[in-house]
Every structure is written in structure tokens, then in C-alpha cells.
Write a protein that holds these residues in place. Structure first.
Motif, PDB file in Angstrom:
ATOM      1  N   GLY A 172      14.145  -0.683 -68.770  1.00 13.55           N
ATOM      2  CA  GLY A 172      13.735  -2.076 -68.624  1.00 13.55           C
ATOM      3  C   GLY A 172      14.506  -2.811 -67.548  1.00 13.55           C
ATOM      4  N   GLY A 173      15.272  -2.060 -66.729  1.00 12.68           N
ATOM      5  CA  GLY A 173      16.023  -2.688 -65.642  1.00 12.68           C
ATOM      6  C   GLY A 173      17.222  -3.487 -66.094  1.00 12.68           C
ATOM      7  N   ILE A 174      17.832  -3.079 -67.234  1.00 13.11           N
ATOM      8  CA  ILE A 174      18.958  -3.858 -67.768  1.00 13.11           C
ATOM      9  C   ILE A 174      20.288  -3.131 -67.600  1.00 13.11           C
ATOM     10  CG2 ILE A 174      17.495  -5.061 -69.418  1.00 13.11           C
ATOM     11  CD1 ILE A 174      18.754  -3.195 -71.589  1.00 13.11           C
ATOM     12  N   LEU A 175      20.404  -2.267 -66.593  1.00  8.83           N
ATOM     13  CA  LEU A 175      21.642  -1.514 -66.417  1.00  8.83           C
ATOM     14  C   LEU A 175      22.849  -2.431 -66.287  1.00  8.83           C
ATOM     15  CD1 LEU A 175      23.153   1.132 -66.011  1.00  8.83           C
ATOM     16  CD2 LEU A 175      22.579   1.029 -63.586  1.00  8.83           C
ATOM     17  N   GLU A 176      22.730  -3.467 -65.474  1.00 19.33           N
ATOM     18  CA  GLU A 176      23.854  -4.386 -65.298  1.00 19.33           C
ATOM     19  C   GLU A 176      24.239  -5.060 -66.614  1.00 19.33           C
ATOM     20  OE1 GLU A 176      22.142  -3.532 -61.408  1.00 19.33           O
ATOM     21  OE2 GLU A 176      21.290  -4.106 -63.338  1.00 19.33           O
ATOM     22  N   ALA A 177      23.256  -5.359 -67.435  1.00 16.43           N
ATOM     23  CA  ALA A 177      23.552  -5.965 -68.739  1.00 16.43           C
ATOM     24  C   ALA A 177      24.270  -4.970 -69.638  1.00 16.43           C
ATOM     25  CB  ALA A 177      22.261  -6.436 -69.401  1.00 16.43           C
ATOM     26  N   GLU A 178      23.863  -3.707 -69.577  1.00 18.44           N
ATOM     27  CA  GLU A 178      24.520  -2.675 -70.378  1.00 18.44           C
ATOM     28  C   GLU A 178      25.972  -2.494 -69.955  1.00 18.44           C
ATOM     29  OE1 GLU A 178      21.194   0.561 -71.606  1.00 18.44           O
ATOM     30  OE2 GLU A 178      21.672   0.497 -69.480  1.00 18.44           O
ATOM     31  N   LEU A 179      26.243  -2.703 -68.680  1.00 20.12           N
ATOM     32  CA  LEU A 179      27.588  -2.474 -68.140  1.00 20.12           C
ATOM     33  C   LEU A 179      28.565  -3.608 -68.448  1.00 20.12           C
ATOM     34  CD1 LEU A 179      26.676  -1.001 -64.649  1.00 20.12           C
ATOM     35  CD2 LEU A 179      27.817   0.218 -66.509  1.00 20.12           C
ATOM     36  N   ARG A 180      28.062  -4.739 -68.897  1.00 20.69           N
ATOM     37  CA  ARG A 180      28.952  -5.882 -69.118  1.00 20.69           C
ATOM     38  C   ARG A 180      30.026  -5.592 -70.159  1.00 20.69           C
ATOM     39  NH1 ARG A 180      24.297  -9.518 -68.834  1.00 20.69           N
ATOM     40  NH2 ARG A 180      24.366  -9.712 -71.116  1.00 20.69           N
ATOM     41  N   ALA A 181      29.752  -4.686 -71.071  1.00 23.76           N
ATOM     42  CA  ALA A 181      30.701  -4.401 -72.148  1.00 23.76           C
ATOM     43  C   ALA A 181      31.837  -3.476 -71.718  1.00 23.76           C
ATOM     44  CB  ALA A 181      29.970  -3.784 -73.341  1.00 23.76           C
ATOM     45  N   VAL A 182      31.752  -2.885 -70.534  1.00 22.92           N
ATOM     46  CA  VAL A 182      32.780  -1.937 -70.084  1.00 22.92           C
ATOM     47  C   VAL A 182      34.086  -2.667 -69.808  1.00 22.92           C
ATOM     48  CG1 VAL A 182      33.443  -0.309 -68.267  1.00 22.92           C
ATOM     49  CG2 VAL A 182      31.082  -0.355 -69.113  1.00 22.92           C
ATOM     50  N   GLY A 183      35.192  -2.122 -70.335  1.00 23.37           N
ATOM     51  CA  GLY A 183      36.508  -2.730 -70.137  1.00 23.37           C
ATOM     52  C   GLY A 183      37.565  -1.703 -69.778  1.00 23.37           C
TER      53      GLY A 183
END
Length: 306
Positions: A172-183
């Protein structure tokens, strides 16, 4: 990839700390975007890297090249040596007898891919990757297009003994949203081979910015997303098929999972037992005799209680 290009990459990495700040920006760009070096003018390259064109000349001389053209040559040779188009590779299969010669060549290629993959990865590489994964807060796994299969398998099997595993799908083109949780306490695993996907580079760059530990599983130590990785594991892709072989990648993933279980001790075994019990209780497998037995025991217990 060509030996000359590989040697150049190793030279840049070895002498990176000796470069000026502007030269470091230019060096980082050419490592991440090697195709741009081969096809763009120096001015166009400088505009994309946000440095002055002369910076690339100075970078070349700082690395003991006589000038820009000599520095650029390995990047051009690398592009000329790019893998054939799938259609070209398919044409070479047309004259082979699928019942004999082709099957024999495929079998030999699969064995060679596993052997080659084993030869380029040390036990220390696997142990380092296993330790990083087992000690991470969360684990994010990425593999795009044909590499989604190995990535999915790694995530699925890993979740059997660890719940904090996220498969990055970009659905769905949400890769950047999925990556927000990376720390910074997380591990990001990327699986890929040449030609490298745009999404793999997005994940690698984000992981680096966030301070996460990056594990690259790639076909080459100089794959763009492997250059900045904390840990790199490599697999062979050569074979007679029209498509690069993923046999080595599958073998590598199975070995990595086995090492993680071996290093995890009794705690991992207990988590696996719990996962198995839940799967059987849910009846997820057709003809699951274990689930039927569990249900029978539960029913017997209920009858006794009444």
C-alpha cells in the motif's frame, strides 16, 4: 562485480576517515549510487550529492588517482558487467533438453551456490548476526520483489520463538510509515541482490540514520546497502536459469535461524513449545492429529469435571 571496482570500494572504506568533510559526502554518495558515477557528468553528480564538482576531482586525487576519469573508470566497467537481462538469459535455455542436461545443470548450480555461500561466510559472521538479533529490542526484516520470499520465511520462522519481529512489506506504499518505529536498540535485516531495489536502499539509509544495527544479506560485499552494514552475510546467485538463484539465500537463512536457536538456549525452546501448542490448539494445519488429541483430552477433562 569486477575486482577493480571492489578494490576501489575497499580503498574508499579504508581511507574514509582521512578525507575532508566534503570529500566524505562525495565518497558516501558514490558508494550508495555507483550507477550515477558511470552515467552522469561530474556537474550532474555534484548537484545530486550537494557538493561542488571540484570535490570529486579532489576525492579522486586523495585516493591516489591521477584524475576524475581514472577514478570513474571502475564504475563504468562495473555497469558494463551488469547481469544480462532475464530475457537474454532465457534465450540460452531454449536449446537445452529440459529432461536431462538442463536438470543436471540446475542441480549442479544449486549445489555450487550452497557451497559458495558457505565458503564466503565465517562462523564468526553468523555468531555476530545471531547475537545482534537475539539482543535487539525489535527486529525489522526487509526483502523486496523476489527477495520477499526469503524475508518472509525468516520473519515467519523467527516469530515462532520471538514475537518482536516485523516484516517490512511496503504494501500500500506505506514503507516509510512502517520504518518510523525503527530505533537505535533495534536490528534491521535487508535481503537483496543486483539489481538492487530502491526500497532496500530506503530501508538501509533509514536504519543508519536511526542508529539501528544493520545486517545485510546480499550477493556481494559491495552491494550498496551492505557497504554501511554493521554485519554482512553473502550468498551466491549464479546459475543457468533465466533468473538469479536464491538457493544460497534460502540456505543462509536456515543456517542463521539454526544458529539463533542454538545460541538462545532453553528459553528459545520453551517459546517454540508455546508457539507449537498455540498453532495446534488453533487447528491451523489440515488433519492436525495433535490438535485432535488435544481437543479429546480437553473434552475428557470437561466430562470428568461434570
Amino acid at each position: 562485480m569486477g575486482e577493480v571496482y571492489t578494490n576501489l570500494v575497499n580503498r574508499i572504506r579504508a581511507r574514509f576517515n582521512e578525507l575532508t568533510p566534503q570529500q566524505k559526502i562525495a565518497a558516501t554518495y558514490v558508494l550508495k549510487r555507483p550507477d550515477d558515477v558511470a552515467i552522469l557528468s561530474m556537474r550532474g553528480l555534484a548537484a545530486r550529492a550537494t557538493v561542488q564538482p571540484v570535490t570529486f576531482v579532489r576525492l579522486a586525487r586523495a585516493l591516489d588517482f591521477r584524475g576524475w576519469e581514472e577514478f570513474k573508470a571502475p564504475f563504468v566497467d562495473r555497469m558494463r558487467g551488469a547481469p544480462d537481462l532475464y530475457s537474454k538469459r532465457a534465450e540460452r535455455l531454449l536449446g537445452l533438453d529440459p529432461a536431462t542436461r538442463l536438470m543436471d545443470e540446475m542441480h549442479s548450480a544449486h549445489l555450487a551456490a550452497v557451497d559458495a555461500t558457505r565458503s564466503v561466510n565465517t562462523a564468526q559472521n553468523f555468531l555476530a548476526a545471531a547475537e545482534a538479533l537475539n539482543s535487539a529490542r525489535n527486529v525489522f526484516i526487509a526483502g523486496f520483489r523476489s527477495c520477499f520470499g526469503p524475508a518472509f520465511a525468516l520473519a515467519y520462522e523467527y516469530r515462532l520463538f520471538r514475537p518482536e519481529v516485523v516484516l517490512l512489506s511496503s504494501m500500500g506504499g506505506i514503507l516509510e510509515a512502517e520504518l518510523r518505529a525503527v530505533g537505535p536498540e533495534d536490528v534491521v535485516v535487508i535481503i537483496g541482490f543486483r539489481p538492487y531495489s530502491r526500497e532496500a536502499m530506503i530501508v538501509a539509509e533509514h536504519a543508519t540514520r536511526r542508529g539501528a544495527t544493520l545486517i545485510a544479506i546480499a550477493d556481494s560485499p559491495v552491494a550498496p546497502f551492505a557497504l554501511g552494514a554493521n554485519i554482512a552475510l553473502h550468498f551466491e546467485t549464479e546459475g543457468p536459469s533465466f533468473f538469479p538463484s536464491l538457493v544460497g539465500a534460502w540456505a543462509l537463512i536456515e543456517q542463521l535461524l539454526s544458529v539463533m536457536v542454538a545460541r538462545g538456549g532453553d528459553a528459545v525452546v520453551e517459546r517454540l513449545k508455546s508457539s507449537e501448542a498455540q498453532l495446534h490448539a488453533l487447528g491451523v494445519f489440515f488433519g492436525d492429529e495433535a490438535a485432535e488429541v488435544a481437543e479429546g483430552l480437553q473434552a475428557a477433562g470437561d466430562d470428568t469435571a461434570t
